[in-house]
Design an enzyme around this catalytic site. Sequence first.
Site, short mmCIF file in Angstrom:
data_model
loop_
_atom_site.label_atom_id
_atom_site.label_comp_id
_atom_site.label_asym_id
_atom_site.label_seq_id
_atom_site.Cartn_x
_atom_site.Cartn_y
_atom_site.Cartn_z
N TRP A 1 0.83 -1.22 0.00
CA TRP A 1 0.00 0.00 0.00
C TRP A 1 0.85 1.25 0.00
CZ3 TRP A 1 -4.28 -0.85 -2.11
CH2 TRP A 1 -4.90 -2.08 -1.95
N ASP B 1 -2.03 6.93 5.95
CA ASP B 1 -3.03 5.97 5.50
C ASP B 1 -3.25 4.99 6.66
OD1 ASP B 1 -4.50 3.92 4.41
OD2 ASP B 1 -3.06 3.42 2.82
N LYS C 1 -12.73 -1.78 6.51
CA LYS C 1 -12.14 -2.69 7.51
C LYS C 1 -12.74 -2.41 8.89
CE LYS C 1 -8.59 -2.24 4.24
NZ LYS C 1 -8.58 -3.47 3.56
C1 LIG Z 1 -3.58 0.10 3.92
C2 LIG Z 1 -4.48 0.23 2.73
N1 LIG Z 1 -4.45 1.37 2.01
C3 LIG Z 1 -5.23 1.54 0.94
C4 LIG Z 1 -6.11 0.57 0.52
C5 LIG Z 1 -6.95 0.80 -0.71
O1 LIG Z 1 -8.25 1.02 -0.32
P1 LIG Z 1 -9.44 1.16 -1.39
O2 LIG Z 1 -9.63 -0.20 -1.97
O3 LIG Z 1 -10.57 1.63 -0.53
O4 LIG Z 1 -9.04 2.16 -2.39
C6 LIG Z 1 -6.19 -0.63 1.23
C7 LIG Z 1 -7.12 -1.68 0.80
O5 LIG Z 1 -7.18 -2.77 1.30
C8 LIG Z 1 -5.35 -0.79 2.36
O6 LIG Z 1 -5.39 -1.93 3.07
#
Ligand SMILES: Cc1ncc(COP(=O)(O)O)c(C=O)c1O
Length: 358
Positions: free
Chosen positions: A102, A171, A195
């Site tokens: 991520w 994030d 989550k």
């Molecule tokens: C730490 C983290 N950041 C970003 C995301 C991306 O999220 P989204 O699918 O809502 O764009 C996720 C998705 O699992 C994640 O676990």
Amino acid sequence: MARVYNFSAGPAILPLEALQEAQKDLVDYKGSGMSIMEMSHRGKEYDAVHQEAIANMKELLGLNDDYAILFLAGGASMQFAMIPMNFLGANQCADYINAGAWGSKAVKEARMIGNVNVAADCQKDIPTRMPEEGECKWTDGAAYAHITTNETISGAQMKSIPQVNAPLIADMSSDILSRPLDYTKFDLLYAGAQKNLGPSGLAMVAIKKDFAAKGNMALPSMLKYQIHIDNNSLYNTPPCFGIYMLCLTSRLLKAKGMEQVFAENQHKAKLIYDVLDNSGFYRGTAKQEFRSDMNVTFRLPSEELEALFITQAAENGMKQLKGHRSVGGIRASVYNAFPIEGVQCLVDFMKDFEQRNG
Ligand SMILES: Cc1ncc(COP(=O)(O)O)c(C=O)c1O
């Protein structure tokens, strides 16, 4: 009722009480004769939900009116783009910690907009981990520093938040409101809701208003934080149903209190890590001091055994234990809403599986 123990990493288990309340309200929200999905986002019923969701988030995060709470569509991934668009100007540099998949995605998006310094890169390390104190090479005068507090795929979590001079952005998609933290350290924090907060497609953003005011104003409206702040996150039609679900889960978190939420989360994760630590069969994939309380990742001696483990766990009512497709293995996501009984069930199953196959 046939609920399983759902270990999904996201979209993930939601509190049963919240689902049942939503079910009760679905066709006739509080005597209005309509569902919350069918009514004006400017009407009094939805407005009460919107205001409560904002107030609950502020209270849970311990933030005052220097901050705005925004509910934006596009998930956390949209934030990967919006952050540099708003805050990474020409001739500036932003620092990013890259400790997993991520963090890497956040870096990739920011590089489309401007200069990025990867202050620490341990993305490929096995066991998976977060950077050590002192490992990060911060830029003097950086536009901001971006961290990912929990890498959902690798199962590594920051146990302390780095000290930086630049505005700090995080994030927190997979560990938001899983533990008490000093959230005032952050100028902007965000989380995909799917989550710990609610359904997917929605991102919760907490942003310091004076930081937003310094952002790039020459952007299309929907991509500009300031527009969303000026309109109390009602610039356009918001993701009403997701915000309603987030409101329900935030009520439950408030009732429990962050200390208790944290104690339960630590306890649940420890039960699984104890099995890993006392086994020559299972192998945890994250470095001990960075092991995530939210996503417990581990391997078995072979991929065949992992497949068998996943199949047999599902037959015993434990689903979505498969690790992310990019890394394989097993991942047990035990977010706030995941019940302790499910963890106990997994732990018993793991011991039994080891005895039969070890
Ligand atoms: C730490 C983290 N950041 C970003 C995301 C991306 O999220 P989204 O699918 O809502 O764009 C996720 C998705 O699992 C994640 O676990």
